[in-house]
Design an enzyme around this catalytic site. Structure first.
Site, PDB file in Angstrom:
ATOM      1  N   ASP A   1      79.700 -19.096  56.472  1.00 25.96           N
ATOM      2  CA  ASP A   1      78.266 -18.822  56.356  1.00 25.96           C
ATOM      3  C   ASP A   1      77.415 -19.786  57.186  1.00 25.96           C
ATOM      4  O   ASP A   1      76.254 -20.000  56.915  1.00 25.96           O
ATOM      5  CB  ASP A   1      77.834 -18.868  54.888  1.00 25.96           C
ATOM      6  CG  ASP A   1      78.127 -20.216  54.253  1.00 25.96           C
ATOM      7  OD1 ASP A   1      78.794 -21.052  54.907  1.00 25.96           O
ATOM      8  OD2 ASP A   1      77.685 -20.439  53.118  1.00 25.96           O
TER       9      ASP A   1
ATOM     10  N   HIS B   1      86.636 -25.459  84.161  1.00 26.68           N
ATOM     11  CA  HIS B   1      85.772 -25.398  82.981  1.00 26.68           C
ATOM     12  C   HIS B   1      86.314 -26.278  81.859  1.00 26.68           C
ATOM     13  O   HIS B   1      86.361 -25.870  80.703  1.00 26.68           O
ATOM     14  CB  HIS B   1      85.587 -23.951  82.517  1.00 26.68           C
ATOM     15  CG  HIS B   1      84.662 -23.175  83.397  1.00 26.68           C
ATOM     16  ND1 HIS B   1      84.597 -21.807  83.411  1.00 26.68           N
ATOM     17  CD2 HIS B   1      83.759 -23.583  84.324  1.00 26.68           C
ATOM     18  CE1 HIS B   1      83.693 -21.410  84.294  1.00 26.68           C
ATOM     19  NE2 HIS B   1      83.182 -22.472  84.866  1.00 26.68           N
TER      20      HIS B   1
ATOM     21  N   ASP C   1      79.561 -32.434  84.870  1.00 28.97           N
ATOM     22  CA  ASP C   1      78.768 -31.235  85.150  1.00 28.97           C
ATOM     23  C   ASP C   1      77.927 -30.996  83.907  1.00 28.97           C
ATOM     24  O   ASP C   1      78.435 -30.541  82.874  1.00 28.97           O
ATOM     25  CB  ASP C   1      79.714 -30.051  85.434  1.00 28.97           C
ATOM     26  CG  ASP C   1      78.966 -28.793  85.873  1.00 28.97           C
ATOM     27  OD1 ASP C   1      77.732 -28.745  85.715  1.00 28.97           O
ATOM     28  OD2 ASP C   1      79.637 -27.858  86.355  1.00 28.97           O
TER      29      ASP C   1
ATOM     30  N   ASP D   1      71.503 -27.337  86.363  1.00 31.17           N
ATOM     31  CA  ASP D   1      72.970 -27.282  86.474  1.00 31.17           C
ATOM     32  C   ASP D   1      73.408 -28.261  87.550  1.00 31.17           C
ATOM     33  O   ASP D   1      73.414 -27.937  88.737  1.00 31.17           O
ATOM     34  CB  ASP D   1      73.380 -25.835  86.832  1.00 31.17           C
ATOM     35  CG  ASP D   1      74.899 -25.677  86.928  1.00 31.17           C
ATOM     36  OD1 ASP D   1      75.629 -26.616  86.558  1.00 31.17           O
ATOM     37  OD2 ASP D   1      75.339 -24.608  87.378  1.00 31.17           O
TER      38      ASP D   1
ATOM     39  N   HIS E   1      86.386 -21.745  94.109  1.00 34.32           N
ATOM     40  CA  HIS E   1      85.208 -21.047  93.552  1.00 34.32           C
ATOM     41  C   HIS E   1      84.150 -20.790  94.614  1.00 34.32           C
ATOM     42  O   HIS E   1      84.319 -21.121  95.784  1.00 34.32           O
ATOM     43  CB  HIS E   1      84.632 -21.824  92.358  1.00 34.32           C
ATOM     44  CG  HIS E   1      84.253 -23.247  92.667  1.00 34.32           C
ATOM     45  ND1 HIS E   1      83.182 -23.588  93.441  1.00 34.32           N
ATOM     46  CD2 HIS E   1      84.841 -24.421  92.304  1.00 34.32           C
ATOM     47  CE1 HIS E   1      83.083 -24.904  93.510  1.00 34.32           C
ATOM     48  NE2 HIS E   1      84.096 -25.438  92.837  1.00 34.32           N
TER      49      HIS E   1
ATOM     50  N   HIS F   1      75.296 -20.098  92.634  1.00 38.61           N
ATOM     51  CA  HIS F   1      74.852 -18.916  91.882  1.00 38.61           C
ATOM     52  C   HIS F   1      73.366 -19.030  91.611  1.00 38.61           C
ATOM     53  O   HIS F   1      72.787 -20.113  91.672  1.00 38.61           O
ATOM     54  CB  HIS F   1      75.642 -18.828  90.574  1.00 38.61           C
ATOM     55  CG  HIS F   1      75.670 -20.126  89.801  1.00 38.61           C
ATOM     56  ND1 HIS F   1      74.658 -20.520  88.973  1.00 38.61           N
ATOM     57  CD2 HIS F   1      76.574 -21.151  89.792  1.00 38.61           C
ATOM     58  CE1 HIS F   1      74.946 -21.708  88.457  1.00 38.61           C
ATOM     59  NE2 HIS F   1      76.100 -22.128  88.948  1.00 38.61           N
TER      60      HIS F   1
ATOM     61  N   HIS G   1      73.921 -19.251  84.862  1.00 39.22           N
ATOM     62  CA  HIS G   1      74.344 -18.252  85.853  1.00 39.22           C
ATOM     63  C   HIS G   1      73.366 -17.115  85.670  1.00 39.22           C
ATOM     64  O   HIS G   1      73.589 -16.224  84.856  1.00 39.22           O
ATOM     65  CB  HIS G   1      75.777 -17.781  85.604  1.00 39.22           C
ATOM     66  CG  HIS G   1      76.773 -18.893  85.708  1.00 39.22           C
ATOM     67  ND1 HIS G   1      78.018 -18.852  85.121  1.00 39.22           N
ATOM     68  CD2 HIS G   1      76.715 -20.103  86.336  1.00 39.22           C
ATOM     69  CE1 HIS G   1      78.671 -19.978  85.382  1.00 39.22           C
ATOM     70  NE2 HIS G   1      77.901 -20.757  86.109  1.00 39.22           N
TER      71      HIS G   1
ATOM     72  N   GLU H   1      77.243 -25.932  95.261  1.00 37.24           N
ATOM     73  CA  GLU H   1      78.223 -26.755  94.552  1.00 37.24           C
ATOM     74  C   GLU H   1      79.634 -26.676  95.128  1.00 37.24           C
ATOM     75  O   GLU H   1      80.555 -26.190  94.475  1.00 37.24           O
ATOM     76  CB  GLU H   1      78.250 -26.369  93.073  1.00 37.24           C
ATOM     77  CG  GLU H   1      78.361 -24.872  92.779  1.00 37.24           C
ATOM     78  CD  GLU H   1      78.377 -24.577  91.274  1.00 37.24           C
ATOM     79  OE1 GLU H   1      79.222 -25.170  90.583  1.00 37.24           O
ATOM     80  OE2 GLU H   1      77.558 -23.780  90.808  1.00 37.24           O
TER      81      GLU H   1
ATOM     82  N   TYR I   1      89.618 -29.891  94.789  1.00 36.96           N
ATOM     83  CA  TYR I   1      90.397 -30.187  93.587  1.00 36.96           C
ATOM     84  C   TYR I   1      91.865 -30.321  93.967  1.00 36.96           C
ATOM     85  O   TYR I   1      92.458 -29.383  94.507  1.00 36.96           O
ATOM     86  CB  TYR I   1      90.220 -29.067  92.562  1.00 36.96           C
ATOM     87  CG  TYR I   1      88.760 -28.714  92.349  1.00 36.96           C
ATOM     88  CD1 TYR I   1      87.995 -29.381  91.409  1.00 36.96           C
ATOM     89  CD2 TYR I   1      88.142 -27.731  93.137  1.00 36.96           C
ATOM     90  CE1 TYR I   1      86.646 -29.090  91.232  1.00 36.96           C
ATOM     91  CE2 TYR I   1      86.800 -27.429  92.973  1.00 36.96           C
ATOM     92  CZ  TYR I   1      86.056 -28.103  92.025  1.00 36.96           C
ATOM     93  OH  TYR I   1      84.726 -27.810  91.861  1.00 36.96           O
TER      94      TYR I   1
ATOM     95  N   ARG J   1      83.325 -32.457  92.678  1.00 35.00           N
ATOM     96  CA  ARG J   1      82.327 -31.402  92.904  1.00 35.00           C
ATOM     97  C   ARG J   1      80.963 -32.069  92.936  1.00 35.00           C
ATOM     98  O   ARG J   1      80.735 -33.052  92.213  1.00 35.00           O
ATOM     99  CB  ARG J   1      82.377 -30.331  91.801  1.00 35.00           C
ATOM    100  CG  ARG J   1      81.323 -29.229  91.977  1.00 35.00           C
ATOM    101  CD  ARG J   1      81.555 -27.976  91.116  1.00 35.00           C
ATOM    102  NE  ARG J   1      81.432 -28.191  89.695  1.00 35.00           N
ATOM    103  CZ  ARG J   1      82.447 -28.265  88.853  1.00 35.00           C
ATOM    104  NH1 ARG J   1      83.681 -28.124  89.303  1.00 35.00           N
ATOM    105  NH2 ARG J   1      82.257 -28.482  87.560  1.00 35.00           N
TER     106      ARG J   1
ATOM    107  N   GLU K   1      76.886 -30.854  92.881  1.00 35.32           N
ATOM    108  CA  GLU K   1      76.068 -29.647  92.655  1.00 35.32           C
ATOM    109  C   GLU K   1      74.596 -30.000  92.530  1.00 35.32           C
ATOM    110  O   GLU K   1      74.222 -30.883  91.761  1.00 35.32           O
ATOM    111  CB  GLU K   1      76.545 -28.962  91.361  1.00 35.32           C
ATOM    112  CG  GLU K   1      75.714 -27.772  90.947  1.00 35.32           C
ATOM    113  CD  GLU K   1      76.300 -27.020  89.753  1.00 35.32           C
ATOM    114  OE1 GLU K   1      76.991 -27.652  88.927  1.00 35.32           O
ATOM    115  OE2 GLU K   1      76.083 -25.798  89.665  1.00 35.32           O
TER     116      GLU K   1
HETATM  117  N1  GLY Z   1      78.122 -25.553  85.083  1.00 31.75           N
HETATM  118  C1  GLY Z   1      78.626 -24.290  85.442  1.00 31.75           C
HETATM  119  C2  GLY Z   1      78.535 -24.080  86.888  1.00 31.75           C
HETATM  120  O1  GLY Z   1      78.412 -25.018  87.639  1.00 31.75           O
HETATM  121  O2  GLY Z   1      78.523 -22.996  87.369  1.00 31.75           O
HETATM  122 MN    MN Z   2      76.789 -24.126  88.776  1.00 28.80          MN
HETATM  123 MN    MN Z   3      77.595 -26.846  87.030  1.00 25.45          MN
END
Ligand code: GLY
Ligand code: MN
Ligand code: MN
Length: 425
Positions: free
Chosen positions: A37, A230, A247, A258, A337, A341, A348, A372, A376, A394, A396
């Site tokens: 609940d 992720h 991140d 982001d 990747h 985005h 996103h 970004e 890796y 990375r 970004e």
């Molecule tokens: N934090 C998710 C991305 O960078 O797309």
């Molecule tokens: Mn991102």
């Molecule tokens: Mn990100």
């Protein structure tokens, strides 16, 4: 704050995209059960929020369009003291009428009855499709005379692609708070601390400066964990000689940020770490510099792949002709990747990347996107010189497309090796 007049303008724009004699319905997000609940903190459906700014669950926004009239009707949960005692005050019907510049407001209890009436002179229905929701199924059950059913989300998403001045202001505010969180994290990181301690520090800063929530679950990935894109467990102890990829971005008044930074746990980059970091950074700077109206994300992606492959060849990580490596997708192992985005109400952002005819949507003034690139290298990858194994980088940033080119909205977040090392000191 987004003004009532702006929400109204958005609804008017949407109305132009709907057929005559149509009914459009956007439901609030359902409250989601965490376990038994207990519930997750409530977050409004972004499409719903975009069109009216109403933040409560158990509500719906309805558009009735005929040849002569366009009406917006808001259904809200009515005030009920016995429920409000537990779950907090509701605005209710009367206060919502005052607060929102819509044509009619009713209690959600009246939804089914009103929809039946509104459907009588309609022959198209617009709802979201992907919300997997019994409320939509129930409306479809009522809409026996309707012969076309369309996805309203596609229409709303197109509007969301171009940000207004007030939206950009909120995104900037989110980034400003995220900047503090990343800078504090760089100062706070230390050998022997756990990833979750860094996460807690970041999320503390978000809340301290008025960001109610993160825009997505914070990633604090030290050492080889950075190679899980992720990674959100954030449970490992950070060790001497490792990098930690952070991140993290807050959501401020529903707008996302982001940001990724990759920093040395002990405050100083090693030579091998510097080499990989500089490759990602140089690539990122070059790609950002290409942003301007009419540029295409696919071109940014292609250029990023070329730059990263050339750099990886120099470091002895890839061998062969750049073109062939890319054709054979050999680089995907190290850069799996996309370049970025759309970002806005969602991290996103729910906005299209292609037109109906599949042509790519080029960049335009007042779009916001992330850039970004990353590299890796898994610790078990024996094809790579040992010194690079177990490193993931990375970087970004969040970029606004402008008439002249671009503005990096997160340019003030430490990013060069010098900036990061001196903050860590
Ligand atoms: N934090 C998710 C991305 O960078 O797309
Ligand atoms: Mn991102
Ligand atoms: Mn990100």
């Amino acid at each position: 704050m987004i003004k009532e007049s702006e929400y109204k303008k958005r609804r008017q724009k949407l109305s132009k995209k709907l057929h005559n004699n149509s009914l459009g319905i956007v439901f609030s997000s359902p409250l989601k059960v965490r376990s038994n609940d207990t519930h997750y903190p409530y977050r409004q459906n972004s499409n719903f929020y975009y069109l009216c700014g109403f933040r409560e669950d158990n509500s719906a926004l309805v558009f009735s369009k005929t040849k002569d009239e366009f009406k917006t009707i808001l259904f809200v949960q009515k005030k009920e003291p016995s429920l409000e005692l537990w779950d907090g005050k509701r605005l209710g019907v009367e206060a919502s009428k005052q607060m929102f510049d819509v044509d009619e407001v009713y209690a959600y209890d009246e939804f089914n009855q009103k929809i039946k009436e509104l459907l009588l002179d309609k022959n198209s229905l617009y709802t979201e499709f992907d919300i997997g929701d019994e409320r939509i199924a129930s409306v479809l059950g009522m809409a026996k005379n309707i012969y076309t059913h369309h996805n309203i989300s596609h229409k709303i998403q197109k509007l969301r692609l171009i940000k207004s001045k007030s939206e950009i202001t909120l995104i900037k505010k989110a980034i400003k708070i995220t900047k503090k969180a990343h800078h504090d994290a760089i100062k706070f990181a230390k050998v022997g601390k756990y990833e979750y301690e860094l996460q807690a520090n970041i999320e503390y800063t978000f809340k301290k400066y008025g960001a109610y929530s993160d825009a997505y679950t914070t990633i604090v990935a030290s050492g080889n964990n950075a190679n899980t894109l992720h990674y959100i467990k954030n449970t490992k102890k950070m060790k001497e000689g490792e990098l930690v990829l952070i991140d993290a971005g807050c959501e401020y008044e529903y707008y996302a940020s982001d940001i990724t930074r990759t920093i040395p746990v002990n405050g100083v980059f090693s030579k091998a770490q510097k080499e990989l970091y500089s490759l990602v950074l140089d690539t990122q700077l070059k790609i950002i510099s290409m942003i301007k109206p009419d540029a295409k994300r696919s071109a940014l992606q292609e250029e990023a792949e070329i730059l990263l492959v050339k750099g990886l060849k120099k470091l002895g990580i890839l061998r062969g002709k750049t073109k062939e490596i890319i054709e054979q997708k050999k680089h995907k192992k190290y850069y799996p990747h996309g370049i970025g985005h759309w970002m806005g109400l969602d991290v996103h952002d729910m906005a299209p990347y292609r037109y109906k005819n599949k042509d790519e949507i080029a960049l335009k003034n007042r779009m916001v996107l992330t850039i970004e690139p990353g590299i890796y290298i898994d610790k078990k990858d024996k094809s790579v010189p040992k010194k690079y194994r177990g490193i993931g980088v990375r970087i970004e940033d969040n970029i606004l497309v402008t008439k002249e080119g671009y503005k990096n909205l997160s340019a003030k977040i430490a990013k060069s090796i010098d900036e990061i090392e001196s903050l860590a000191r």
